[in-house]
Design a protein around this motif. Structure first.
Motif, PDB file in Angstrom:
ATOM      1  N   GLN A  22      11.600  54.200  47.455  1.00  0.00           N
ATOM      2  CA  GLN A  22      10.973  55.014  48.493  1.00  0.00           C
ATOM      3  C   GLN A  22      10.443  56.329  47.908  1.00  0.00           C
ATOM      4  N   ILE A  23      11.259  57.019  47.112  1.00  0.00           N
ATOM      5  CA  ILE A  23      10.825  58.296  46.540  1.00  0.00           C
ATOM      6  C   ILE A  23       9.649  58.097  45.596  1.00  0.00           C
ATOM      7  N   SER A  24       9.750  57.082  44.742  1.00  0.00           N
ATOM      8  CA  SER A  24       8.686  56.824  43.777  1.00  0.00           C
ATOM      9  C   SER A  24       7.372  56.495  44.481  1.00  0.00           C
ATOM     10  N   ALA A  25       7.429  55.632  45.489  1.00  0.00           N
ATOM     11  CA  ALA A  25       6.205  55.244  46.202  1.00  0.00           C
ATOM     12  C   ALA A  25       5.591  56.429  46.912  1.00  0.00           C
ATOM     13  N   TYR A  26       6.413  57.263  47.515  1.00  0.00           N
ATOM     14  CA  TYR A  26       5.869  58.388  48.281  1.00  0.00           C
ATOM     15  C   TYR A  26       5.249  59.439  47.356  1.00  0.00           C
ATOM     16  N   ILE A  27       5.981  59.854  46.330  1.00  0.00           N
ATOM     17  CA  ILE A  27       5.487  60.927  45.460  1.00  0.00           C
ATOM     18  C   ILE A  27       4.234  60.486  44.714  1.00  0.00           C
ATOM     19  N   GLN A  28       4.307  59.338  44.044  1.00  0.00           N
ATOM     20  CA  GLN A  28       3.150  58.875  43.290  1.00  0.00           C
ATOM     21  C   GLN A  28       1.968  58.600  44.210  1.00  0.00           C
ATOM     22  N   GLY A  29       2.238  57.966  45.347  1.00  0.00           N
ATOM     23  CA  GLY A  29       1.159  57.636  46.267  1.00  0.00           C
ATOM     24  C   GLY A  29       0.495  58.864  46.849  1.00  0.00           C
ATOM     25  N   GLN A  30       1.290  59.819  47.332  1.00  0.00           N
ATOM     26  CA  GLN A  30       0.724  61.014  47.949  1.00  0.00           C
ATOM     27  C   GLN A  30      -0.070  61.838  46.949  1.00  0.00           C
ATOM     28  N   ILE A  31       0.410  61.960  45.724  1.00  0.00           N
ATOM     29  CA  ILE A  31      -0.309  62.745  44.721  1.00  0.00           C
ATOM     30  C   ILE A  31      -1.651  62.084  44.390  1.00  0.00           C
ATOM     31  N   LEU A  32      -1.643  60.779  44.180  1.00  0.00           N
ATOM     32  CA  LEU A  32      -2.890  60.084  43.849  1.00  0.00           C
ATOM     33  C   LEU A  32      -3.880  60.125  45.013  1.00  0.00           C
ATOM     34  N   VAL A  33      -3.389  59.927  46.232  1.00  0.00           N
ATOM     35  CA  VAL A  33      -4.266  59.987  47.401  1.00  0.00           C
ATOM     36  C   VAL A  33      -4.827  61.397  47.571  1.00  0.00           C
ATOM     37  N   ALA A  34      -3.996  62.418  47.364  1.00  0.00           N
ATOM     38  CA  ALA A  34      -4.463  63.803  47.487  1.00  0.00           C
ATOM     39  C   ALA A  34      -5.547  64.111  46.456  1.00  0.00           C
ATOM     40  N   ILE A  35      -5.369  63.667  45.220  1.00  0.00           N
ATOM     41  CA  ILE A  35      -6.388  63.900  44.191  1.00  0.00           C
ATOM     42  C   ILE A  35      -7.688  63.199  44.558  1.00  0.00           C
TER      43      ILE A  35
END
Length: 413
Positions: A245-258
């Motif tokens: 859950q943590i890995s999916a959220y952090i990596q996903g949110q950062i990539l989507v934000a960029i």
């Protein structure tokens, strides 16, 4: 011969009480047991609140450590896939791979500081200086539009004089706006200065990050060995799901934000919007907050576009719609998927509650914290259903474990 009276036991007492109509209406012995447990929990909480000063050193310790740990954890989940690629694919020793990643991150950070930040700083200063003018022009344009619209007679009935408002009321609003922006700017500056001072004065973030990259995947096994053997299987499942859950959220949110920041900047440059890069960076940072972030990012851009020209507002709406469609239909499903399984209404409630309790940090960390709590609560409920069915005597009153197990297995995939 008369038999001596039997001594009443606690079991007889509970059996008598369970036959009482009131007790039966409240649920019987189980309800009384739950109420007693709640009473004891309340007493324990009351006692701890009276001796809260004992825990003050622990509070200071966690308040000091939590920021470096959170920063190092975020960086760990961002850098872990790169480290796995270097170690598993390129066969580079783990320590050398960590050093390569840290040196590359330091070089990228230095490049951003010396090349990007000065330009963004200049645009930010100019925007703060010109934004009151934009806001004033927006009021004048709105007043002109309302006077010449079909609602003109109704609007003029309020006897609103925009010039008087601008001469008197707008000064106080402008002063309030300036003080607010200044307070925010000084607060952000103080925060950045404090954060920079912390990072420069102590080396905990790179040290924690180094050891997380080096031994982070061994940490759950170390914790499992400290637990009783009976709890290790369940704890292992919780650790695995929490890590996912943590890995999916952090990596996903950062990539989507960029991705959002790049698309917004390109779109604003195409339509020749003022402060295009600054608004793109603002959209990138605010998009980390689901649902509420885009609203925050579009507000200053919409004000600037309305003041510039109505056609600019139309172009802004087109660019923003295209960005949101691409992000919602293509980028987020590919990067984020549905790994969190959190309803949008729940996300909004979590953001509002966490923001009210913990401010900006609560808004940023509220969703991953809720995701972790959901992992633990889901597994605890699953164990509760198994235990309940084990002690339930009537089979028709069993929990439907097939549906629960199916949901739990789908949640782990």
């Amino acid at each position: 011969m008369r038999q001596p009276p039997k001594k009443s036991s606690l079991r007889d007492f509970w059996s008598i009480r369970s036959t009482s109509p009131i007790v039966g209406f409240l649920g019987g012995q189980s309800t009384l047991f739950v109420l007693l447990c709640l009473l004891f929990i309340g007493l324990i909480i009351l006692v701890f609140t009276q001796v809260s000063f004992i825990f003050y050193p622990i509070q200071v310790f966690f308040s000091t450590v939590v920021l470096p740990v959170v920063l190092a954890t975020i960086l760990y989940y961002l850098m872990r896939p790169i480290l796995r690629f270097l170690v598993d694919r390129l066969r580079i020793p783990r320590v050398y791979g960590i050093l390569i990643i840290l040196l590359a991150a330091a070089g990228l950070l230095t490049l951003v500081i010396f090349l990007v930040l000065p330009f963004l700083r200049l645009q930010t200063i100019n925007l703060f200086e010109e934004f009151p003018t934009y806001f004033k022009q927006l009021i004048l344009d709105t007043d002109h539009f309302l006077r010449n619209s079909i609602f003109g007679s109704v609007y003029q009935g309020f006897n609103f004089n925009v010039n008087t408002f601008l001469d008197s009321g707008f000064e106080s609003i402008g002063k309030f706006f300036t003080e607010t922006i200044g307070g925010i700017a000084s607060g952000v500056t103080s925060f950045v200065s404090a954060l920079t001072g912390i990072i420069l004065s102590i080396v905990t973030v790179p040290l924690i990050l180094f050891y997380l990259l080096k031994d982070g995947e061994k940490l759950p096994q170390m914790i499992l060995r400290m637990l009783p053997p009976r709890l290790r299987d369940d704890a292992s499942i919780i650790f695995r799901d929490a890590d996912r859950q943590i890995s999916a959220y952090i990596q996903g949110q950062i990539l989507v934000a960029i991705a959002i920041g790049i698309m917004v900047s390109i779109g604003f440059l195409i339509i020749k919007m003022k402060y295009a890069l600054l608004l793109g960076v603002l959209a990138m940072f605010t998009s980390i907050v689901p649902y509420l972030g885009p609203v925050i990012a579009i507000t200053p851009a919409a004000i600037i576009a309305m003041v510039t020209s109505p056609f600019m507002l139309v172009k802004l709406a087109i660019v923003w719609t295209i960005v949101q469609v691409i992000e919602g239909k293509f980028i987020s499903p590919q990067i984020m998927g549905k790994s969190l399984h959190i309803h949008p209404i729940t996300i909004i409630f979590v953001l509002l509650t966490a923001g009210s309790l913990f401010g900006v940090a609560g808004v940023i960390l509220g969703i991953p914290a809720y995701a972790l709590l959901k992992v633990v609560a889901t597994h605890v409920f699953y164990l509760f259903t198994l235990r309940y069915n084990r002690f339930e005597t009537q089979e028709e009153l069993y929990y439907e474990t097939d549906s629960i197990e199916e949901y739990y297995e789908n949640d782990k995939e």
